[in-house]
Design a protein around this motif. Structure first.
Motif, PDB file in Angstrom:
ATOM      1  N   ARG A  88      37.718 -42.990  -9.762  1.00  0.00           N
ATOM      2  CA  ARG A  88      38.907 -43.158 -10.599  1.00  0.00           C
ATOM      3  C   ARG A  88      38.730 -42.287 -11.846  1.00  0.00           C
ATOM      4  O   ARG A  88      37.614 -42.200 -12.387  1.00  0.00           O
ATOM      5  N   PRO A  89      39.786 -41.657 -12.327  1.00  0.00           N
ATOM      6  CA  PRO A  89      39.646 -40.823 -13.519  1.00  0.00           C
ATOM      7  C   PRO A  89      39.062 -41.568 -14.719  1.00  0.00           C
ATOM      8  O   PRO A  89      38.233 -41.011 -15.443  1.00  0.00           O
ATOM      9  N   ASP A  90      39.465 -42.828 -14.919  1.00  0.00           N
ATOM     10  CA  ASP A  90      38.933 -43.585 -16.058  1.00  0.00           C
ATOM     11  C   ASP A  90      37.438 -43.873 -15.890  1.00  0.00           C
ATOM     12  O   ASP A  90      36.695 -43.931 -16.867  1.00  0.00           O
ATOM     13  N   GLU A  91      36.977 -44.017 -14.649  1.00  0.00           N
ATOM     14  CA  GLU A  91      35.550 -44.220 -14.368  1.00  0.00           C
ATOM     15  C   GLU A  91      34.753 -42.986 -14.795  1.00  0.00           C
ATOM     16  O   GLU A  91      33.697 -43.098 -15.434  1.00  0.00           O
ATOM     17  N   VAL A  92      35.251 -41.805 -14.450  1.00  0.00           N
ATOM     18  CA  VAL A  92      34.568 -40.559 -14.818  1.00  0.00           C
ATOM     19  C   VAL A  92      34.570 -40.400 -16.340  1.00  0.00           C
ATOM     20  O   VAL A  92      33.539 -40.068 -16.943  1.00  0.00           O
ATOM     21  N   ALA A  93      35.721 -40.667 -16.957  1.00  0.00           N
ATOM     22  CA  ALA A  93      35.829 -40.540 -18.416  1.00  0.00           C
ATOM     23  C   ALA A  93      34.867 -41.488 -19.122  1.00  0.00           C
ATOM     24  O   ALA A  93      34.206 -41.107 -20.097  1.00  0.00           O
ATOM     25  N   THR A  94      34.771 -42.722 -18.641  1.00  0.00           N
ATOM     26  CA  THR A  94      33.861 -43.697 -19.245  1.00  0.00           C
ATOM     27  C   THR A  94      32.414 -43.259 -19.069  1.00  0.00           C
ATOM     28  O   THR A  94      31.622 -43.295 -20.016  1.00  0.00           O
ATOM     29  N   ALA A  95      32.060 -42.842 -17.863  1.00  0.00           N
ATOM     30  CA  ALA A  95      30.676 -42.418 -17.591  1.00  0.00           C
ATOM     31  C   ALA A  95      30.266 -41.244 -18.468  1.00  0.00           C
ATOM     32  O   ALA A  95      29.129 -41.170 -18.924  1.00  0.00           O
ATOM     33  N   LEU A  96      31.210 -40.330 -18.711  1.00  0.00           N
ATOM     34  CA  LEU A  96      30.901 -39.136 -19.509  1.00  0.00           C
ATOM     35  C   LEU A  96      31.260 -39.320 -20.984  1.00  0.00           C
ATOM     36  O   LEU A  96      31.112 -38.385 -21.772  1.00  0.00           O
TER      37      LEU A  96
END
Length: 160
Positions: A88-96
């Motif tokens: 999910r885009p929000d998952e990638v944003a949170t991880a990074l």
């Protein structure tokens, strides 16, 4: 001369808008030469992943990608193992820890789309009638990385 243009985009389409806008700004899609590779899982990958030149192609792409693009591709490729992985885009944003969230990730991947064109990677026809490169896939909701592409990107990362 650049002319500022304001466009109203539904919130759920903002990440896809940034990806497509990045591709448009990189001079639009190339002609689609052939079909992508269909994996046993049903996921699509670029046909070049099975070629003798796959590692050199991945390295050429890696050299065209910016630092933020490297960060996203590293995250996607390291988190993908034996099966295609959806993000999910929000998952990638949170991880990074990206300050602009999902739309910032979409913007970065739009830049990677430009790098894909600079590296002269093939663009394929999609089932929906568009074109895409399949270095990762985007279904409007999630990104998908395949193990074949992830493996090649991890090798390219080690060679930089």
């Amino acid at each position: 001369m650049l002319i500022p243009i304001t466009v109203h985009v539904p919130e759920r389409l903002v990440p896809d808008f940034y990806v497509r806008f990045g591709e448009y700004m990189s001079q639009g899609p190339q002609s689609a030469p052939s079909a992508p590779k269909v994996l046993e899982s049903g996921a699509l990958a670029p046909a070049w992943v099975d070629s003798d030149e796959a590692e050199q192609i991945a390295l050429a792409l890696w050299e065209e990608v910016s630092g933020p693009g490297h960060s996203v591709l590293i995250y996607l490729s390291r988190a993908t193992d034996k099966e295609p992985r959806r993000f999910r885009p929000d998952e990638v944003a949170t991880a990074l820890q990206h300050p602009k969230g999902a739309s910032g990730i979409a913007g970065i991947l739009g830049g990677v789309g430009k790098a894909i064109r600079r590296a002269d990677l093939p663009i394929y026809n999609t089932p929906r009638g568009g074109t895409w490169h399949y270095v990762w896939d985007w279904d409007g909701e999630e990104y998908t990385m395949t193990p074949e592409v992830a493996r090649l990107l991890r090798k390219a990362e080690r060679h930089r």
